[in-house]
Design a protein around this motif. Structure first.
Motif, PDB file in Angstrom:
ATOM      1  N   ASP A  37       0.855  -1.189   0.000  1.00 31.28           N
ATOM      2  CA  ASP A  37       0.000   0.000   0.000  1.00 31.28           C
ATOM      3  C   ASP A  37       0.889   1.236   0.000  1.00 31.28           C
ATOM      4  N   GLU A  38       0.319   2.401   0.285  1.00 34.38           N
ATOM      5  CA  GLU A  38       1.094   3.644   0.228  1.00 34.38           C
ATOM      6  C   GLU A  38       2.198   3.706   1.274  1.00 34.38           C
ATOM      7  N   ILE A  39       2.075   2.932   2.369  1.00 37.42           N
ATOM      8  CA  ILE A  39       3.113   2.909   3.395  1.00 37.42           C
ATOM      9  C   ILE A  39       4.283   2.040   2.963  1.00 37.42           C
ATOM     10  N   THR A  40       3.993   0.953   2.302  1.00 33.73           N
ATOM     11  CA  THR A  40       5.023  -0.061   2.046  1.00 33.73           C
ATOM     12  C   THR A  40       5.564  -0.108   0.624  1.00 33.73           C
ATOM     13  N   LYS A  41       4.847   0.430  -0.343  1.00 37.68           N
ATOM     14  CA  LYS A  41       5.202   0.170  -1.745  1.00 37.68           C
ATOM     15  C   LYS A  41       6.609   0.644  -2.107  1.00 37.68           C
ATOM     16  N   ASP A  42       7.071   1.761  -1.510  1.00 44.13           N
ATOM     17  CA  ASP A  42       8.379   2.304  -1.867  1.00 44.13           C
ATOM     18  C   ASP A  42       9.434   2.109  -0.772  1.00 44.13           C
ATOM     19  N   THR A  43       9.093   1.400   0.291  1.00 40.74           N
ATOM     20  CA  THR A  43      10.028   1.241   1.412  1.00 40.74           C
ATOM     21  C   THR A  43      10.440  -0.201   1.653  1.00 40.74           C
ATOM     22  N   ILE A  44       9.551  -1.131   1.367  1.00 44.22           N
ATOM     23  CA  ILE A  44       9.837  -2.548   1.628  1.00 44.22           C
ATOM     24  C   ILE A  44      10.839  -3.086   0.610  1.00 44.22           C
ATOM     25  N   TRP A  45      11.704  -3.977   1.057  1.00 43.69           N
ATOM     26  CA  TRP A  45      12.645  -4.693   0.193  1.00 43.69           C
ATOM     27  C   TRP A  45      11.892  -5.864  -0.427  1.00 43.69           C
ATOM     28  N   TRP A  46      11.182  -5.581  -1.524  1.00 39.60           N
ATOM     29  CA  TRP A  46      10.334  -6.588  -2.145  1.00 39.60           C
ATOM     30  C   TRP A  46      11.167  -7.656  -2.849  1.00 39.60           C
ATOM     31  N   GLY A  47      10.670  -8.864  -2.866  1.00 38.00           N
ATOM     32  CA  GLY A  47      11.371  -9.971  -3.505  1.00 38.00           C
ATOM     33  C   GLY A  47      10.983 -11.285  -2.872  1.00 38.00           C
ATOM     34  N   ASP A  48      11.921 -12.211  -2.837  1.00 35.75           N
ATOM     35  CA  ASP A  48      11.632 -13.534  -2.276  1.00 35.75           C
ATOM     36  C   ASP A  48      11.322 -13.477  -0.793  1.00 35.75           C
ATOM     37  N   VAL A  49      11.961 -12.533  -0.075  1.00 30.36           N
ATOM     38  CA  VAL A  49      11.753 -12.437   1.375  1.00 30.36           C
ATOM     39  C   VAL A  49      10.426 -11.771   1.693  1.00 30.36           C
ATOM     40  N   ASN A  50      10.163 -10.657   1.026  1.00 26.96           N
ATOM     41  CA  ASN A  50       8.953  -9.877   1.294  1.00 26.96           C
ATOM     42  C   ASN A  50       8.056  -9.903   0.063  1.00 26.96           C
ATOM     43  N   GLN A  51       7.030 -10.734   0.140  1.00 26.87           N
ATOM     44  CA  GLN A  51       6.125 -10.923  -0.988  1.00 26.87           C
ATOM     45  C   GLN A  51       4.906 -10.018  -0.838  1.00 26.87           C
ATOM     46  N   PRO A  52       4.557  -9.287  -1.891  1.00 28.64           N
ATOM     47  CA  PRO A  52       3.431  -8.358  -1.789  1.00 28.64           C
ATOM     48  C   PRO A  52       2.080  -9.041  -1.870  1.00 28.64           C
ATOM     49  N   PHE A  55      21.794 -12.202   9.767  1.00 30.98           N
ATOM     50  CA  PHE A  55      21.471 -13.361  10.597  1.00 30.98           C
ATOM     51  C   PHE A  55      19.973 -13.463  10.872  1.00 30.98           C
ATOM     52  N   GLY A  56      19.172 -12.974   9.928  1.00 29.39           N
ATOM     53  CA  GLY A  56      17.727 -13.045  10.098  1.00 29.39           C
ATOM     54  C   GLY A  56      16.990 -12.525   8.878  1.00 29.39           C
ATOM     55  N   GLU A  57      17.429 -12.925   7.688  1.00 27.08           N
ATOM     56  CA  GLU A  57      16.870 -12.388   6.450  1.00 27.08           C
ATOM     57  C   GLU A  57      15.355 -12.519   6.340  1.00 27.08           C
ATOM     58  N   PRO A  58      14.735 -13.624   6.776  1.00 31.38           N
ATOM     59  CA  PRO A  58      13.284 -13.735   6.617  1.00 31.38           C
ATOM     60  C   PRO A  58      12.487 -12.665   7.351  1.00 31.38           C
ATOM     61  N   PHE A  59      13.147 -11.919   8.244  1.00 34.33           N
ATOM     62  CA  PHE A  59      12.429 -10.948   9.071  1.00 34.33           C
ATOM     63  C   PHE A  59      12.813  -9.506   8.731  1.00 34.33           C
ATOM     64  N   LEU A  60      13.479  -9.299   7.567  1.00 32.77           N
ATOM     65  CA  LEU A  60      13.969  -7.973   7.204  1.00 32.77           C
ATOM     66  C   LEU A  60      13.056  -7.322   6.170  1.00 32.77           C
ATOM     67  N   PRO A  61      12.228  -6.383   6.555  1.00 33.95           N
ATOM     68  CA  PRO A  61      11.411  -5.695   5.558  1.00 33.95           C
ATOM     69  C   PRO A  61      12.197  -4.641   4.770  1.00 33.95           C
ATOM     70  N   LEU A  62      13.357  -4.193   5.294  1.00 35.84           N
ATOM     71  CA  LEU A  62      14.189  -3.208   4.617  1.00 35.84           C
ATOM     72  C   LEU A  62      15.402  -3.893   3.992  1.00 35.84           C
ATOM     73  N   HIS A  63      16.092  -3.178   3.102  1.00 37.78           N
ATOM     74  CA  HIS A  63      17.276  -3.753   2.474  1.00 37.78           C
ATOM     75  C   HIS A  63      18.366  -3.977   3.519  1.00 37.78           C
ATOM     76  N   PRO A  64      19.071  -5.110   3.474  1.00 34.42           N
ATOM     77  CA  PRO A  64      20.073  -5.432   4.496  1.00 34.42           C
ATOM     78  C   PRO A  64      21.154  -4.373   4.690  1.00 34.42           C
TER      79      PRO A  64
END
Length: 535
Positions: free
Chosen positions: A68-83, A396-405
């Motif tokens: 949504d408008e909060i997450t579309k440009d901030t989340i590290w989208w990809g295999d870890v964070n699926q929209p 040491f916790g990639e599945p829980f990272l919504p931002l780029h490492p």
């Protein structure tokens, strides 16, 4: 009016309308209800043992974040964070609430972040009483006066018996975990594994704290001495994070999740979720003794004909767990807050037997290895993993990272340099060969190395640089055989060591390519630098 819209004060239990709602029940009542429902049994030590069913580990491919408008440009989208689209979430949310309407539900008010300035209140709704016990044990528990005027910031709804229809509901399969930052809700369905609750909360903190509060969230354990010299331990499940931080000579701040601001570190949680595989009183007395009345045990087996747990039995899963309040550890700090750390330990379980048991890192190397997050994943920690395998997991916790490492790594690097923190890479894995032919490094040696660091005994040691990663290896360490400090010395076949070491270094470089676009020069310089080696 849904169950979540009704009053959740304790007097609601007296209402016929709310007869299915059980609010903030004490642990002993939750345990009693679990037993009456035949969902668990009491072990010899007094703990409650349950089976989580199909899922005995997390299912990362079934975790989604609403775009949504909060997450579309901030989340590290990809295999870890699926929209996931907002409409898909809302449809599932309505179905889950409808599913729970005529069932017994257990509601708990909890919060996270031991430092009050970052406190986040949670309303947790579960379908089973033992999941509610988990929430009581793992999160921080408000006082009675605080409960009187408790206002939740986030809601977590857990409908473990609700199964999605992927073709209709937009999920990958029947189970799902969905985070909605705009609505401040977490929706979990189709899985009873309680780790999904814990790690979804960690995920939201990994988004909120760096973005809004400039706090570094960390997948780490932490302890401190009487002199307040805080140490933190990063590492994935199975690397020894909980074990090594549970030191009877030091006070425990927390075993898994912390934040680091300008003046302190603080525990996110109010409990521990310890692995139990091969647990013994001799090796891990604090964890062993914490498994008592009030503790929740997951997916353990018993000695035949008894209620005594056989911790070596992994017939259900190797990811057996114990969830207990932090105060079940007798030297836990309350509130769980510590000073700025003096030492940071990156724990890795190197299945290839290449990395040294202990080495000192520069800030650039620290950021590089933090982003790399190399270890050997232990069987059963995640669904579909049946045997140990080498892996990389950012921070040491990639599945829980919504931002780029790299965002987390740069915060860490700045704090290391600002506070002159020493960073150490500790290999708790194999020596003398790969995990098939080598031997696991003795826990007593690892403890001795960590103690030497904390006591300042390696301050003036001589260091040698290894030829593949540029790591500074001490030439000696008290109470540790000198010959194991340089891993190459432990291999009979030196040619094979060199070949595997070069291959592992290449694996690091290949893995890091996906982060390099956003990594600064100092981080990039911290990676492997292979030198020629003559026998």
């Amino acid at each position: 009016m849904s169950i979540l819209d009704k009053s959740t004060k304790s007097n609601a239990l007296k209402s016929l309308r709310d007869k299915h709602i059980f609010y903030n029940l004490p642990p002993e009542i939750l345990i009693e209800k679990t037993l009456k429902l035949n969902q668990g049994l009491i072990t010899e030590s007094g703990a409650l043992a349950v089976n989580t069913g199909t899922y005995t580990g997390r299912s990362p491919k079934d975790k989604f974040i609403v775009k949504d408008e909060i997450t579309k440009d901030t989340i590290w989208w990809g295999d870890v964070n699926q929209p996931l689209e907002t409409e898909v979430f809302e449809n599932l949310y309505r179905k889950v609430i409808s599913y729970l309407e005529n069932k017994d539900v257990y509601i708990r008010d909890s919060y996270v972040c031991a430092s009050n300035e970052y406190r986040l209140n949670l309303k947790i709704v579960t379908e089973t009483p033992w999941q509610n016990l988990f929430a009581n044990n793992l999160f921080l528990r408000p006082t009675k006066p605080e409960l009187e005027n408790f206002v939740p910031d986030w809601e977590i709804i857990v409908a473990s018996g609700f199964y999605a229809n992927p073709e209709i509901d937009g999920t990958r399969q029947s189970n799902f975990t969905i985070i909605n930052f705009k609505r401040k809700k977490i929706l979990i369905g189709g899985s009873a594994y309680t780790g999904e609750i814990k790690k979804s909360v960690f995920t939201i903190l990994n988004f909120i704290l760096p973005k809004e509060r400039k706090v570094l969230p960390m997948h780490c354990s932490a302890n401190s001495s009487a002199k307040k010299d805080t140490a933190i331990f990063f590492g994935l499940s199975g690397t020894g994070k909980t074990t090594l931080s549970a030191d009877p000579e030091r006070e425990l701040i927390g075993d898994d999740e912390h934040g680091w601001d300008d003046t302190k570190i603080f525990n996110f949680e109010g409990g521990c979720y310890a692995k139990c595989v091969n647990l013994t009183q001799e090796k891990e007395p604090q964890i062993f003794n914490a498994i008592k009345k009030g503790t929740l045990l997951e997916n353990v087996e018993f000695y035949p004909g008894t209620n005594k747990v056989d911790y070596s039995n992994t017939s259900i899963t190797e990811n057996t767990r114990a969830a207990y309040p932090l105060h079940f550890i007798n030297n836990a700090i309350v509130p769980s807050i510590g000073d700025i750390p003096k030492n940071i330990f990156f724990l890795t379980c190197d299945a290839f037997g290449i990395l040294p048991p202990i080495s000192k890192l520069t800030p650039g190397q620290a950021m590089y290895h933090f982003i790399s997050g190399y270890t050997a994943k232990v069987a059963g920690t995640e669904a579909g993993i049946n045997e140990p395998q080498a892996t990389f997991s950012a921070c040491f916790g990639e599945p829980f990272l919504p931002l780029h490492p790299t965002e987390y790594a740069e915060i860490l690097g700045n704090k290391i340099k600002e506070h002159n923190v020493k960073v150490w890479l500790i290999n708790t894995g194999w020596s003398g060969g790969e995990y098939i032919v080598g031997e696991r490094i003795k826990l007593s040696y690892t403890r001795a190395m960590i103690s030497s660091v904390l006591e300042g005994k390696l301050e003036n040691a001589e260091y040698n640089e290894d030829d593949y990663f540029g790591l500074a290896i001490p030439s000696s360490c008290p109470n540790v055989p000198t010959e194991i400090l340089d891993p190459r010395n432990t291999w009979i076949d030196k040619y094979r060591y060199d070949a595997i070491a070069e291959n592992l270094a290449s694996m690091f470089k290949t893995n890091f390519k996906k982060y390099s676009e956003f990594a600064n020069a100092e981080i990039l310089k911290g990676g492997p630098s292979i030198k020629s080696h003559s026998l």
